[in-house]
Design a protein around this motif. Structure first.
Motif, short mmCIF file in Angstrom:
data_model
loop_
_atom_site.label_atom_id
_atom_site.label_comp_id
_atom_site.label_asym_id
_atom_site.label_seq_id
_atom_site.Cartn_x
_atom_site.Cartn_y
_atom_site.Cartn_z
N PHE A 196 0.85 -1.18 0.00
CA PHE A 196 0.00 0.00 0.00
C PHE A 196 0.89 1.24 0.00
N VAL A 197 0.54 2.24 -0.80
CA VAL A 197 1.30 3.49 -0.82
C VAL A 197 0.42 4.63 -0.30
N ILE A 198 1.02 5.50 0.51
CA ILE A 198 0.31 6.64 1.08
C ILE A 198 1.19 7.89 0.93
N ALA A 199 0.62 9.03 1.30
CA ALA A 199 1.37 10.28 1.37
C ALA A 199 1.24 10.84 2.78
N ALA A 200 2.05 11.84 3.08
CA ALA A 200 1.91 12.56 4.34
C ALA A 200 0.73 13.51 4.18
N ASP A 201 -0.46 13.02 4.48
CA ASP A 201 -1.70 13.71 4.15
C ASP A 201 -2.71 13.57 5.28
N PRO A 202 -2.38 14.07 6.50
CA PRO A 202 -3.30 13.90 7.62
C PRO A 202 -4.60 14.69 7.42
N PRO A 203 -5.74 14.19 7.94
CA PRO A 203 -5.87 13.00 8.80
C PRO A 203 -6.11 11.71 8.02
N SER A 204 -6.02 11.77 6.70
CA SER A 204 -6.27 10.55 5.90
C SER A 204 -5.15 9.54 6.05
N THR A 205 -3.92 10.01 5.84
CA THR A 205 -2.74 9.13 5.91
C THR A 205 -1.56 9.93 6.43
N PHE A 206 -0.80 9.34 7.33
CA PHE A 206 0.39 10.01 7.84
C PHE A 206 1.25 9.02 8.60
N GLN A 207 2.46 9.45 8.90
CA GLN A 207 3.36 8.64 9.72
C GLN A 207 3.51 9.31 11.07
N ASP A 208 3.21 8.58 12.13
CA ASP A 208 3.30 9.10 13.49
C ASP A 208 4.76 9.36 13.86
N ASN A 209 5.08 10.59 14.19
CA ASN A 209 6.47 10.95 14.50
C ASN A 209 7.00 10.25 15.75
N ARG A 210 6.11 9.91 16.66
CA ARG A 210 6.55 9.28 17.91
C ARG A 210 6.85 7.80 17.74
N THR A 211 6.03 7.11 16.95
CA THR A 211 6.16 5.66 16.83
C THR A 211 6.68 5.21 15.47
N ASN A 212 6.72 6.14 14.50
CA ASN A 212 7.09 5.85 13.11
C ASN A 212 6.11 4.90 12.43
N SER A 213 4.97 4.65 13.07
CA SER A 213 3.95 3.79 12.46
C SER A 213 3.03 4.64 11.58
N PHE A 214 2.37 3.99 10.63
CA PHE A 214 1.45 4.69 9.74
C PHE A 214 0.06 4.68 10.35
N ASP A 215 -0.65 5.80 10.17
CA ASP A 215 -1.99 5.91 10.74
C ASP A 215 -2.82 6.86 9.89
N GLY A 216 -4.07 7.02 10.27
CA GLY A 216 -4.99 7.88 9.55
C GLY A 216 -6.25 7.12 9.20
N ALA A 217 -7.29 7.84 8.79
CA ALA A 217 -8.57 7.21 8.48
C ALA A 217 -8.42 6.16 7.39
N ASP A 218 -7.73 6.50 6.29
CA ASP A 218 -7.61 5.55 5.19
C ASP A 218 -6.71 4.37 5.54
N VAL A 219 -5.68 4.62 6.34
CA VAL A 219 -4.81 3.53 6.78
C VAL A 219 -5.61 2.51 7.59
N ARG A 220 -6.42 2.99 8.51
CA ARG A 220 -7.22 2.07 9.34
C ARG A 220 -8.27 1.34 8.50
N ILE A 221 -8.84 2.03 7.52
CA ILE A 221 -9.79 1.38 6.63
C ILE A 221 -9.13 0.22 5.90
N PHE A 222 -7.90 0.41 5.43
CA PHE A 222 -7.26 -0.65 4.66
C PHE A 222 -6.67 -1.74 5.53
#
Length: 285
Positions: A51-77
């Motif tokens: 899956f490919v995403i962009a730094a596009d919060p709140p849809s898709t982003f990388q959490d600076n604290r955990t380096n994990s990917f998150d966002g509405a679309d990330v959770r949907i997928f």
């Protein structure tokens, strides 16, 4: 009449049972095949998916604290992959305008960041069934000193938006702007607005709301009476290669299921959307 009433009540009860049972079952979709012939779904199950995403919060982003990917679309997928029995998942993050090239080059299988379906994009990629509805909004400096409220008010102004977005396409057609500045992240765009290097930032309304919620003292505001043009709003969808029909069928089926059983609504509500965003509605200008 009484018999018809009883039959209707029985049918409703049955539907409620099915809905409840599905919502409680977190297993893959059973008894459904996605084997039209191109083998793309089978490859995803057997070999994994990217899956490919962009730094596009709140849809898709990388959490600076955990380096994990998150966002509405990330959770949907994550939910879609689970229901389709796809267990090997790889995530890749690139600039917004690099997502389609990344997909077409074979370095990713699905663009998870939602995209507007346009004629230009349909020439090169395919889209899934609808996910949720959203539209554009505009942000200005606090107090709106330039009195920008509508699309015509952009004339003679410096406008910013995300490179490769639908707003980029629309704004690039205007010849009356003082300047059009393009960004690879909303954070940089909003920072320029606050610093006075932009007169107006044009983004998805939910992105502006999320930024203001996280930065309540920021010297910017959303223009609440702005009414987007029809081209600026519509359903969020996800993107695949045209050749991957089986995989698109599978993803679209899973997406339809989670819209129907309430899972999608529960996910997007965590990012500022509501059930109102599940269904398309026209904006009256």
């Amino acid at each position: 009449m009484r018999m018809a009433t009883l039959m209707f009540a029985s049918m409703v009860a049955g539907l409620l049972f099915v809905s409840t049972a599905w919502a409680a079952d977190d297993a893959a979709i059973n008894g459904v095949r996605f084997d039209g012939g191109d083998g793309s779904y089978k490859r995803a199950v057997d070999s994994g998916i990217t899956f490919v995403i962009a730094a596009d919060p709140p849809s898709t982003f990388q959490d600076n604290r955990t380096n994990s990917f998150d966002g509405a679309d990330v959770r949907i997928f994550r939910e879609i992959a689970k229901r389709l029995g796809i267990t090997k998942v790889t995530w890749n993050i690139v600039p917004f305008d690099a997502m389609i090239p990344t997909l077409l080059s074979g370095r990713a299988d699905v663009i998870v960041d939602n995209l507007h379906e346009t004629e230009t994009r349909l020439r090169v990629v395919a889209f899934t069934s609808p996910a949720y509805w959203y539209g554009s909004g505009i942000a200005v400096r606090r107090g709106n000193p330039l009195k920008i409220h509508a699309w015509p008010d952009f004339a003679g102004r410096t406008v910013g938006t995300l490179r490769g977005s639908i707003n980029h396409q629309l704004l690039s057609q205007r010849k009356d702007l003082k300047d059009l500045k393009l960004y690879t992240s909303n954070e940089a765009e909003f920072a320029d607005l606050i610093a006075g290097r932009l007169d107006v930032a044009m983004e998805d309304d939910i992105k502006i709301s999320a930024f203001l919620k996280q930065h309540p003292t920021a010297a910017m505001q959303m223009v609440t009476d702005y009414k987007p043009l029809p081209q600026e709003y519509g359903y969020a969808r996800y993107t695949l290669r045209k050749s991957d029909v089986d995989l698109n069928d599978a993803v679209s089926r899973a997406l339809d299921e989670i819209r129907a059983d309430g899972t999608l609504g529960a996910i997007i509500s965590q990012f500022g959307y509501s059930d109102r965003n599940l269904w398309y509605f026209p904006v009256k200008n």
